[in-house]
Design an enzyme around this catalytic site. Sequence first.
Site, mmCIF file in Angstrom:
data_model
loop_
_atom_site.group_PDB
_atom_site.id
_atom_site.type_symbol
_atom_site.label_atom_id
_atom_site.label_comp_id
_atom_site.label_asym_id
_atom_site.label_seq_id
_atom_site.Cartn_x
_atom_site.Cartn_y
_atom_site.Cartn_z
ATOM 1 N N SER A 2 0.875 -1.181 0.000
ATOM 2 C CA SER A 2 0.000 0.000 0.000
ATOM 3 C C SER A 2 0.911 1.230 0.000
ATOM 4 C CB SER A 2 -0.847 -0.005 1.272
ATOM 5 O OG SER A 2 -1.497 1.226 1.457
ATOM 6 N N TYR A 21 -1.830 -0.815 10.802
ATOM 7 C CA TYR A 21 -1.947 -1.317 9.423
ATOM 8 C C TYR A 21 -0.701 -0.923 8.622
ATOM 9 C CZ TYR A 21 -3.680 -1.376 4.575
ATOM 10 O OH TYR A 21 -3.827 -1.584 3.219
HETATM 11 N N1 LIG Z 1 -8.758 -0.455 -0.600
HETATM 12 C C1 LIG Z 1 -7.679 0.284 -0.453
HETATM 13 O O1 LIG Z 1 -7.765 1.525 -0.369
HETATM 14 C C2 LIG Z 1 -6.314 -0.365 -0.437
HETATM 15 C C3 LIG Z 1 -5.197 0.452 -0.676
HETATM 16 C C4 LIG Z 1 -3.935 -0.133 -0.659
HETATM 17 C C5 LIG Z 1 -3.797 -1.481 -0.394
HETATM 18 N N2 LIG Z 1 -4.902 -2.242 -0.148
HETATM 19 C C6 LIG Z 1 -4.693 -3.668 0.134
HETATM 20 O O2 LIG Z 1 -5.336 -4.425 -0.872
HETATM 21 C C7 LIG Z 1 -5.631 -5.719 -0.361
HETATM 22 C C8 LIG Z 1 -7.068 -6.079 -0.716
HETATM 23 O O3 LIG Z 1 -7.953 -5.225 -0.013
HETATM 24 P P1 LIG Z 1 -9.265 -4.604 -0.663
HETATM 25 O O4 LIG Z 1 -9.056 -3.143 -0.735
HETATM 26 O O5 LIG Z 1 -9.639 -5.341 -1.878
HETATM 27 O O6 LIG Z 1 -10.294 -4.840 0.547
HETATM 28 P P2 LIG Z 1 -11.514 -5.859 0.733
HETATM 29 O O7 LIG Z 1 -12.513 -5.651 -0.342
HETATM 30 O O8 LIG Z 1 -11.941 -5.707 2.143
HETATM 31 O O9 LIG Z 1 -10.829 -7.295 0.520
HETATM 32 C C9 LIG Z 1 -10.016 -7.903 1.499
HETATM 33 C C10 LIG Z 1 -9.935 -9.382 1.222
HETATM 34 O O10 LIG Z 1 -9.102 -10.008 2.213
HETATM 35 C C11 LIG Z 1 -9.784 -11.151 2.703
HETATM 36 N N3 LIG Z 1 -9.430 -11.473 4.091
HETATM 37 C C12 LIG Z 1 -9.494 -10.672 5.177
HETATM 38 N N4 LIG Z 1 -9.177 -11.358 6.291
HETATM 39 C C13 LIG Z 1 -8.925 -12.634 5.893
HETATM 40 C C14 LIG Z 1 -8.589 -13.834 6.577
HETATM 41 N N5 LIG Z 1 -8.457 -13.891 7.920
HETATM 42 N N6 LIG Z 1 -8.412 -14.969 5.847
HETATM 43 C C15 LIG Z 1 -8.576 -14.965 4.507
HETATM 44 N N7 LIG Z 1 -8.893 -13.855 3.803
HETATM 45 C C16 LIG Z 1 -9.083 -12.717 4.495
HETATM 46 C C17 LIG Z 1 -11.285 -10.795 2.599
HETATM 47 O O11 LIG Z 1 -12.071 -11.970 2.503
HETATM 48 P P3 LIG Z 1 -13.018 -12.592 3.648
HETATM 49 O O12 LIG Z 1 -13.560 -11.466 4.455
HETATM 50 O O13 LIG Z 1 -14.059 -13.334 2.864
HETATM 51 O O14 LIG Z 1 -12.126 -13.512 4.416
HETATM 52 C C18 LIG Z 1 -11.299 -10.056 1.261
HETATM 53 O O15 LIG Z 1 -11.412 -10.982 0.206
HETATM 54 C C19 LIG Z 1 -5.358 -5.670 1.137
HETATM 55 O O16 LIG Z 1 -4.105 -6.263 1.410
HETATM 56 C C20 LIG Z 1 -5.308 -4.175 1.426
HETATM 57 O O17 LIG Z 1 -4.494 -3.898 2.535
HETATM 58 C C21 LIG Z 1 -6.157 -1.719 -0.162
#
Ligand SMILES: NC(=O)c1ccc[n+]([C@@H]2O[C@H](COP(=O)([O-])OP(=O)(O)OC[C@H]3O[C@@H](n4cnc5c(N)ncnc54)[C@H](OP(=O)(O)O)[C@@H]3O)[C@@H](O)[C@H]2O)c1
Length: 274
Positions: free
Chosen positions: A139, A152
């Site tokens: 990130s 985080y």
């Molecule tokens: N959105 C942003 O602004 C942003 C920016 C930079 C980086 N990121 C990174 O991008 C990645 C994806 O996030 P996203 O933005 O797509 O958010 P999201 O829509 O909340 O997706 C997060 C995913 O992680 C899974 N997850 C969470 N806890 C878990 C566990 N204990 N075991 C297995 N899977 C788990 C969730 O699935 P379940 O709940 O079904 O388990 C979901 O599929 C993350 O690493 C986040 O830090 C996000």
Amino acid sequence: MKERIGLITGASSGIGAATARWLARQGMRVVLTARRQDRLEALAQEIRALGGTALAIPADLADPSARQRLVRQIEETWGPVEVLINNAGFGYYATVEETPWDVVERMFAVNILAMIHLVQLVLPGMRRLGRGHIINIASVAGYISTPPLTVYSATKFAVVGFSEGLRRELEPHGIHVTVISPGPVRTEFGRVASGLAVDPGEVPGGLNPEAVARAIARALRRPVREIVIPARYRPAIWINRALPRLVDWGAARQGRAWLRHLEKARGEEEAPKD
Ligand SMILES: NC(=O)c1ccc[n+]([C@@H]2O[C@H](COP(=O)([O-])OP(=O)(O)OC[C@H]3O[C@@H](n4cnc5c(N)ncnc54)[C@H](OP(=O)(O)O)[C@@H]3O)[C@@H](O)[C@H]2O)c1
């Protein structure tokens, strides 16, 4: 991409789901994992209906034995993982003092320990094949620590550091490592990090998850060390390093304002509706 076996963690929503759709369209055989089985099955069916190949394996990645079962099941069903996309992760909006300890532990378990463990579990297969690509989702918060996401950010700083060393270790073996650092993306991240039923608000200019999926596909075609997306965050990363005192002031102010905004959103959500 054709016929390669790719494991995508966090495939039940956001960046992971968009990436699975994108790579399956290009012919990759995708393994989808996360905790929500219904979401994974629905996405696998959607991919198959479009002529793709997908396997849904639910797993709680905070649990080391679930990670072992996951990789064993893929190897027994399809063979060694050639592409690992370590994407699962979550944040929690709170000051360090107010972040419950179990949340700190779970965040490190999912965001970084699962990443390291999955790399260890897939590497013997990649070494046998003599090729592979590991993509770790960090990130911009892995370069600029911004309250109220300090814990985080610490996990994402670890992702950036781990990816750098891993790349240096694996280069001689023909295994590529790319770290991708998105700015704000419109996913379920905000809802999960706030614990609210509805996302408390988007950062203006947030990306669509498909933009990150495209960046991942680009990196797989033409391996690069690192992608910051959108690229406009690169100068901010540089300024944070060169002029940290200036950023301290702005980031602290912004963090306090965000916590006030969250408190208001929580109050509104809890208020009785008539
Ligand atoms: N959105 C942003 O602004 C942003 C920016 C930079 C980086 N990121 C990174 O991008 C990645 C994806 O996030 P996203 O933005 O797509 O958010 P999201 O829509 O909340 O997706 C997060 C995913 O992680 C899974 N997850 C969470 N806890 C878990 C566990 N204990 N075991 C297995 N899977 C788990 C969730 O699935 P379940 O709940 O079904 O388990 C979901 O599929 C993350 O690493 C986040 O830090 C996000």
